[in-house]
Design a protein around this motif. Structure first.
Motif: not given
Ligand SMILES: [Zn+2]
Ligand SMILES: [Zn+2]
Lengths: 345, 549
Positions: B444-446, B451-453, B491-492
């Motif tokens: 994860x990152x912002x 947040x997104x992968x 993927x969430x």
């Protein structure tokens, strides 16, 4: 206008003759193409099949597999309701037959041939396929992709014998379906001049004896007991496919896991099953034999029961034939179900 | 060629090393020169084929078959070379004179790029399906034959009852199709002598130490040093009969890699080096600091070595053993004796290119364990990222080629672990070509919209066959999009599969979206139980860059 042959939940059904062909559930009257368990099930009211197929069903399912049996003589016409049916060799296993149905289809006199499973390759254990001229040909497509071209069976047998020579201290376990494939392997080994006894897993015994009683030359076979296993270095042992990797196999001297099947042509398939010596020997028609047979019947329409139907339907359409897949589930699993049944036999 | 293909096919299915050896030796015995020599060359990687791109192979099959039937077949088989080999339509009569392997090698070597399509078509027409498969694998560079170069050489040695090391010793002087080698093992010729003044000597390898080994091993019988994260090399120098200096750098398999490191070969041509064979680790050092493996990678697989590259990535050999000096073979001496000669010898060499791998003083395994887990405290802190663990060597061990038991051990550091989320899957190769077995995962990152992968790596192994089946099923059931062979899976934060990833190290990488690249990532556990939202964040990963602990 009514159809001569339709699809019901039980399988292919002929309303004009009131019978099913190779039904998957018990029905009043069944015509059976051959003895593999996905085609020949117990519990029908009446069964019409070749004499060998009836005998095989009795061996596999017990004498009470049906209430009444009727023997079909190859080539002889039998009137059933408003239809005439006849049985013709399919070259698949001993007793296997295609079933021809003549009658009114959508208002016109039509001949439909239901092939069951069939092949055209050399097989000393059964009569060769006889293509039957017809209007609608109903075919299997187990190997209905052009990547499937079975090599000469003798070539594969020679590879097995070469491995026995290179690894004389290892037992060669050859996985083979107990009806048809096992007997064919034994018979072709004899044609290749192999004169050692061929050893048998307990599950192979009854049908092997049945073939021998019908005059198939399978040479000397021996049932193996648990005590024999460690002494069978360099020998060929025929067993159900599921046995080549189980604990039973571990008792043989450094066993080589071989498997005789048309699927062995695809590397990933062979490896997933832990096969070390894949032998491409099949009792089903390969791509060339499927297409040749369809053309030889002179049919104008092809129905594909099971297998890789999409490619075969596409091919037929490029030949200006009408073609459709029937998507019949339940066929093509003879191998799995027979293997499971053999392993417990 | 058909026979060679039969061999490759049989080897691919034979699980035991011994069985592979028997098959290969039987082939070498039964096959005439020069075919068996070219086969040996193909197996040892000594043959360079004219490579054809998969696109060319697709064009060729497209000219011969119905595109719908090809597409359905390819989808079923899952491997391009195998699909084409199996469905290539036979033209009558052409199979009667299949080309030999030698012929194939010569034809490919003598045809130019424009001729290549015609040449390949002709070969495909003349070969049987296994022959076609082997040919396509060779020319697309995808041949993974499941047989090491060492095993192929061992099979040759077996024919004449020789030790495989006898072959390794003379190997660098031999070229395909190895007729004099086969004449020697057949008993009809002399042993080819070691050519050149700088021959390769087969290397000694270590075993991974296991916890229970420590119970039976006494610390005082052993010496230890760092295990450096570089490339194992053998640096050999000597003087030819004509008086010219000769210098070679070999990989641990005996491959001559001198051309990639001309600055080292040049130094070694100095008479100062005399006749010597040094065993050591090739590293990149800047201002006395050992760089992580990523820096060395910049020097590998380059077509040309520029002066700038040599300057920007300065190489050094960190020596840990001496196999020969002044014409004397030292391999029969003990490790301690060789070490003292090595220390004296290295002291006389230019230190910017050759230095000593320091010994690690320790009195108990506990002490050594502490050094291994925290090299920062035991070594110069800045070198810690280039340390993979420790090497443990018996003080009295002679230098034995191969992997002898009980003499040398490696004790690697424990891997790093993170929890990542499965993002994409692709079908594997070979045995796994029908299963989704290559997995891309992210953390994860912002992002702008919360947040997104972001993908951080790819793993192909670390799971059992059972787990693979389950993964394959998971991928098929949770596919939300496809790009060519790649499937995008759900993927969430609420839904996704968490993979515990183990890896050996991390380095900054501008080529990756995340800015980091992992070394040797593999799946250590499938966390079916863990919510995707609880997987690690990129910040956690970033904190791992640089000295550990
Ligand atoms: Zn069948
Ligand atoms: Zn069937």
């Amino acid at each position: 206008m009514s159809a001569l042959l339709t699809l019901t939940p039980e399988g292919l059904y002929c309303p004009a003759g009131d019978f099913h062909i190779d039904p998957m559930r018990p029905v009043a009257r069944a015509l059976i193409t051959h003895g593999h368990s996905d085609h020949a099930r117990a519990g029908h009211g009446a069964v019409l099949a070749t004499e060998e197929t009836l005998a095989i069903m009795a061996i596999r399912c017990g004498e009470a597999f049906t209430r009444s049996r009727q023997t079909a003589v190859l080539g002889q016409k039998i009137a059933l309701g408003e239809t005439i049916v006849s049985f013709h060799p399919a070259g698949h296993v001993l007793g296997s037959a295609q079933i021809s149905i003549e009658g009114k289809h959508e208002g016109r006199l039509t001949r439909i041939v239901v092939s069951g499973d069939y092949k055209r390759q050399h097989d000393p254990t059964c009569l060769p396929l006889e293509p039957v001229r017809c209007d609608i040909f109903i075919t299997e497509a187990t190997f209905g992709l052009p990547v499937f071209r079975h090599p000469d069976t003798r070539h594969e047998i020679d590879r097995l014998l070469a491995s026995c020579k290179l690894f004389p201290e290892r037992a060669h376990l050859v996985g083979a379906y107990s009806l048809g494939k096992a007997q064919r392997m034994a018979a072709v080994l004899r044609e290749a001049g192999y004169d050692r006894p061929v050893f048998l897993h307990g599950a192979m015994e009854k049908l092997m004896a049945f073939y021998a009683s019908r005059g198939v030359d399978i040479g000397e076979t021996r049932k193996i007991s648990a005590a024999d296993r460690s002494g069978l270095a360099g020998e060929i042992i025929l067993c159900p496919p599921s046995a080549i990797n189980d604990a039973w196999a571990g008792k043989f001297p450094d066993p080589v896991a071989a498997f005789a099947s048309g699927w062995m042509r695809i590397r990933a398939r062979a490896r997933q099953q832990g096969v070390e010596l894949p032998l491409v020997v099949s009792d089903h028609a390969d791509w060339d034999d499927l297409t040749t047979t369809i053309l030889e019947t002179g049919c104008s329409e092809v129905w594909v029961t099971h297998g890789e139907a999409e490619a075969l339907v596409h091919w037929a359409q490029t030949r200006q034939l009408r073609a459709k897949p029937l998507h019949m589930l339940g066929y093509g699993e003879e191998e799995d179900s027979a293997a499971a049944e053999d392993a417990t036999a | 060629m058909n026979r060679f293909a039969e061999l490759l096919d049989a080897i691919a299915f034979e699980p035991s090393r011994n069985g592979k050896l028997r098959l290969t030796a039987a082939y070498f015995r039964a096959t005439p020169d020069p075919d068996r020599g070219y086969a040996l060359a193909a197996m040892t990687g000594a043959l360079s084929f004219k490579y054809a791109k998969p696109a060319l192979i697709r064009t060729l099959i497209g000219e011969r078959t119905d595109p719908v039937l090809f597409a359905l077949s390819y989808d079923y088989v899952g491997d391009l070379s195998e699909t084409v080999a199996l469905m290539w339509p036979a033209l009558p009569g052409l199979r009667d004179h299949p080309p030999s392997l030698g012929e194939v090698v010569n034809i490919l070597a003598s045809s130019g790029k424009i001729q290549l399509p015609g040449v390949i078509t002709n070969l495909l027409d003349r070969l049987d399906e296994k022959g076609r498969w082997a040919l396509l694998k060779l020319i697309t560079g995808g041949l993974r034959i499941g047989l090491s170069a060492r095993l192929a050489k061992t099979a040759v040695a077996q024919i004449g009852g020789h030790h495989p090391n006898d072959i390794e010793e003379i190997w660098p002087g031999l070229t395909p199709p190895y007729e004099e080698l086969f004449a020697w093992v057949d008993g009809s010729g002399e042993k080819p002598h070691i050519t050149g003044a700088a021959p390769f000597r087969p290397v000694m390898l270590s075993h991974a130490i296991e916890d229970r080994d420590f119970e039976s091993l006494s610390a005082k019988d052993f010496r230890a040093e760092w295990k450096w994260d570089g490339i194992r090399v053998q640096a050999v120098a000597g003087t030819q009969e004509d008086g010219l200096r000769s210098a070679r750098l070999y990989s641990r398999t005996g491959e001559d890699i001198s051309a990639a490191f001309p600055e080292l070969a040049e130094v070694m041509r100095d008479p100062l080096f005399g006749q010597c064979a040094i065993d050591g680790e090739l590293l990149i050092l800047r201002e006395g600091k050992v760089e992580p493996f990523g820096a060395l990678q910049q020097r590998l697989n380059r077509k040309t070595v520029t002066a700038k590259l040599i300057l920007d990535f300065p190489t050094r050999i960190r020596a840990y053993d001496l196999l020969a000096l002044g014409g004397e073979d030292l391999r029969a001496l003990s490790f301690l004796e060789r070490r003292s000669r090595l220390e004296r010898f290295i002291a006389s060499l230019p230190p910017e290119r050759f230095d000593l791998s320091p010994m690690l003083p320790f009195e108990s395994w506990e002490q050594l364990a502490a050094a291994r887990t925290s090299p920062v405290e035991f070594a110069a802190a800045e070198n810690a990222p280039a340390i993979e663990g420790v090497m443990i060597k018996r003080a009295d061990s002679v230098y034995v080629p191969g992997r002898p038991k009980g003499l040398w051990y490696k004790w690697k550091r424990d891997p790093f672990n993170i929890d990542a989320v499965l993002m994409y899957a692709q079908r594997g190769h070979g045995k796994r070509s029908s299963l989704y077995s290559d997995f891309t995962f992210g953390v994860w990152r912002s992002g702008a919209a919360g947040d997104e992968l972001v993908p951080v790596g790819k793993a192909y192994f670390g799971f059992t066959d059972e787990e693979l089946k389950r993964l394959d099923k998971y991928v098929r059931e949770n596919t939300i999009d496809r790009f060519g062979p790649v499937r995008v899976v759900t993927a969430n934060k609420a839904q996704g599969l968490v993979l515990e990833i183990a890896f050996e190290g991390l380095q900054p990488s501008p080529r990756h979206k995340s800015g980091v690249a992992m070394r040797f990532p593999r799946i250590s556990r499938l966390r079916w139980d863990k919510p995707a939202g609880d997987a690690d964040r990129i910040e956690t990963l970033m904190a791992l860059i640089g000295p550990r602990r």
